[in-house]
Design a protein around this motif. Structure first.
Motif, PDB file in Angstrom:
ATOM      1  N   SER A   1       0.591  -1.243  -0.030  1.00  0.00           N
ATOM      2  CA  SER A   1      -0.037   0.063  -0.073  1.00  0.00           C
ATOM      3  C   SER A   1       0.649   1.180   0.087  1.00  0.00           C
ATOM      4  O   SER A   1       2.070   1.220   0.419  1.00  0.00           O
TER       5      SER A   1
ATOM      6  N   SER B   1      -9.280  -1.453  -2.019  1.00  0.00           N
ATOM      7  CA  SER B   1      -8.716  -1.058  -0.651  1.00  0.00           C
ATOM      8  C   SER B   1     -10.005  -0.929   0.220  1.00  0.00           C
ATOM      9  O   SER B   1     -10.305  -1.262   1.218  1.00  0.00           O
TER      10      SER B   1
ATOM     11  N   ARG C   1      -7.206   0.141  -7.366  1.00  0.00           N
ATOM     12  CA  ARG C   1      -6.765  -0.426  -6.298  1.00  0.00           C
ATOM     13  C   ARG C   1      -7.225   0.559  -5.114  1.00  0.00           C
ATOM     14  O   ARG C   1      -7.663  -0.194  -3.919  1.00  0.00           O
ATOM     15  N   ASP C   2      -8.027   1.436  -5.173  1.00  0.00           N
ATOM     16  CA  ASP C   2      -8.425   2.096  -4.305  1.00  0.00           C
ATOM     17  C   ASP C   2      -9.987   1.525  -3.866  1.00  0.00           C
ATOM     18  O   ASP C   2     -10.249   1.450  -2.682  1.00  0.00           O
TER      19      ASP C   2
ATOM     20  N   ARG D   1     -11.869  -4.117   0.887  1.00  0.00           N
ATOM     21  CA  ARG D   1     -11.003  -5.036   1.991  1.00  0.00           C
ATOM     22  C   ARG D   1     -11.441  -4.329   3.282  1.00  0.00           C
ATOM     23  O   ARG D   1     -11.761  -4.992   4.354  1.00  0.00           O
ATOM     24  N   ASP D   2     -11.447  -3.011   3.259  1.00  0.00           N
ATOM     25  CA  ASP D   2     -11.591  -2.295   4.816  1.00  0.00           C
ATOM     26  C   ASP D   2     -13.110  -2.763   5.178  1.00  0.00           C
ATOM     27  O   ASP D   2     -13.279  -3.002   6.327  1.00  0.00           O
TER      28      ASP D   2
END
Length: 357
Positions: free
Chosen positions: A2, A113, A109-110, A116-117
């Motif tokens: 990251s 992410s 990617r954002d 995933r969060d």
């Protein structure tokens, strides 16, 4: 990886180094790959940067790569002029592709992410809901026992024999120990999650540690049989005795809680070279095969489990074992029952030689 791993200044520095490496590589192999190959190498660098860094360093990488492509690889060389219409088209196509690739890769990617969060947040909420539900039972039961026993003892109108009163005191003692165990587990889990476990090493008598654990579980073991045959002249082990007792306490208590009445819980210890090995086994029903892989997960509890528990004991045993650079494993015995094996590397010294250490 990251972008959080790298400080912003380092992101610019690493991007610059990647661009410099791409330029050098393209220069050395130009006669084989042409400027089209150089463009692909630059595009690869932009893609890698987009997967690792924040958007601004990546945009700068894309613009810088386009400038260097023009200066070093598009005729006339070492100028910012572009003569050929085909080369102009090539240059702008590269610039557009680099910028689009930058934005899309960063957005993907954002998005991943954030997904995933959100998944981690949902998982954490579910895990702590399980913990709170478990604690509502695990804490309410002993608290109710303590309050009920004290009310009965303090009731002036109740005529209680000394025998009955002693039984109530025993129930208070057992309930208090149960509460203390749950609080210890929560504190230990907090230490594991915070990463602040720091063993305090000293010479440890493993036989004595095991006897301490057995003594702590005597009240829980009234319907089980705890078996441990100490090894005579067992060497002292360089480890954290408190950590070792925490590991054994959770394994023994787990066996007592989750095996049928009249089950035998056997503890065996051996030293092989510089390796301490402790086995805790029982002759109960063992673990379902599909559950063995998850037995040490935090809050994991077997389906349709009749007994209580928060599902923390085995994960704590694993965490403390790993804090001592050891390993813990679980398997079902062929003769029936579960077998936990704890292996901890440690130096040893014979008791008779200890005074010379």
């Amino acid at each position: 990886m990251s972008a959080l791993i790298y400080r912003k200044s380092n992101q610019y520095l690493i991007s610059g180094l990647l661009i410099a490496l791409a330029t050098l590589t393209s220069q050395l192999s130009l006669k084989y790959i042409g400027y089209q190959g150089a463009a692909l190498i630059y595009l690869l660098v932009v893609s890698i940067s987009a997967m690792l860094f924040d958007i601004l360093p990546v945009l700068l990488t894309a613009l810088l790569s386009a400038i260097l492509l023009n200066f070093f690889f598009i005729s006339p060389l070492y100028t910012f002029k572009i003569v050929s219409t085909e080369d102009v088209l090539m240059f702008f196509m590269y610039l557009i592709l680099a910028l689009v690739n930058t934005v899309l890769t960063y957005k993907i990617r954002d998005y991943n992410s954030k997904r995933r969060d959100e998944a981690e947040k949902t998982k954490t909420i579910n895990l702590y809901n399980i913990l709170l539900n478990s604690l509502s039972h695990e804490l309410r039961t002993p608290i109710a026992t303590i309050i009920g026993s004290i009310d009965t003892i303090q009731d002036g109108n109740a005529r209680i024999s000394e025998t009955h009163k002693q039984e109530l005191y025993n129930e208070i003692s057992i309930a208090g120990a149960r509460l203390n165990r749950q609080v210890d587990n929560l504190l230990n889990m907090s230490r594991l999650e915070a990463g602040i476990l720091k063993p305090s090493f000293d010479w440890c008598d493993v036989n004595e540690s095991i006897f301490n654990v057995l003594q702590q579980n005597q009240e829980q073991a009234t319907k089980h049989q705890l078996v441990f045959t100490p090894q005579k002249n067992l060497d002292l082990v360089w480890t954290d005795g408190g950590f070792l007792e925490t590991i054994l306490q959770n394994l023994v208590y787990n066996a007592l809680q989750h095996t049928p009445e009249h089950t035998t819980v056997l503890i065996d210890v051996r030293l092989e070279g510089q390796l301490l090995e402790i086995r805790v086994s029982d002759n109960g029903i063992g673990f379902p095969k599909e559950s063995i892989a998850f037995a040490f997960d935090k809050f994991y509890k077997l389906n349709n489990q009749a007994t209580g528990g928060t599902g923390l004991g085995l994960s704590i045993a694993k965490g403390f074992t790993e804090a001592l650079a050891g390993s813990i494993s679980l398997e079902n015995k062929k003769t029936g029952g579960a077998l936990f094996t704890v292996k901890i590397p440690s130096k040893t010294v014979a008791i008779k030689d200890f005074e010379y250490e």
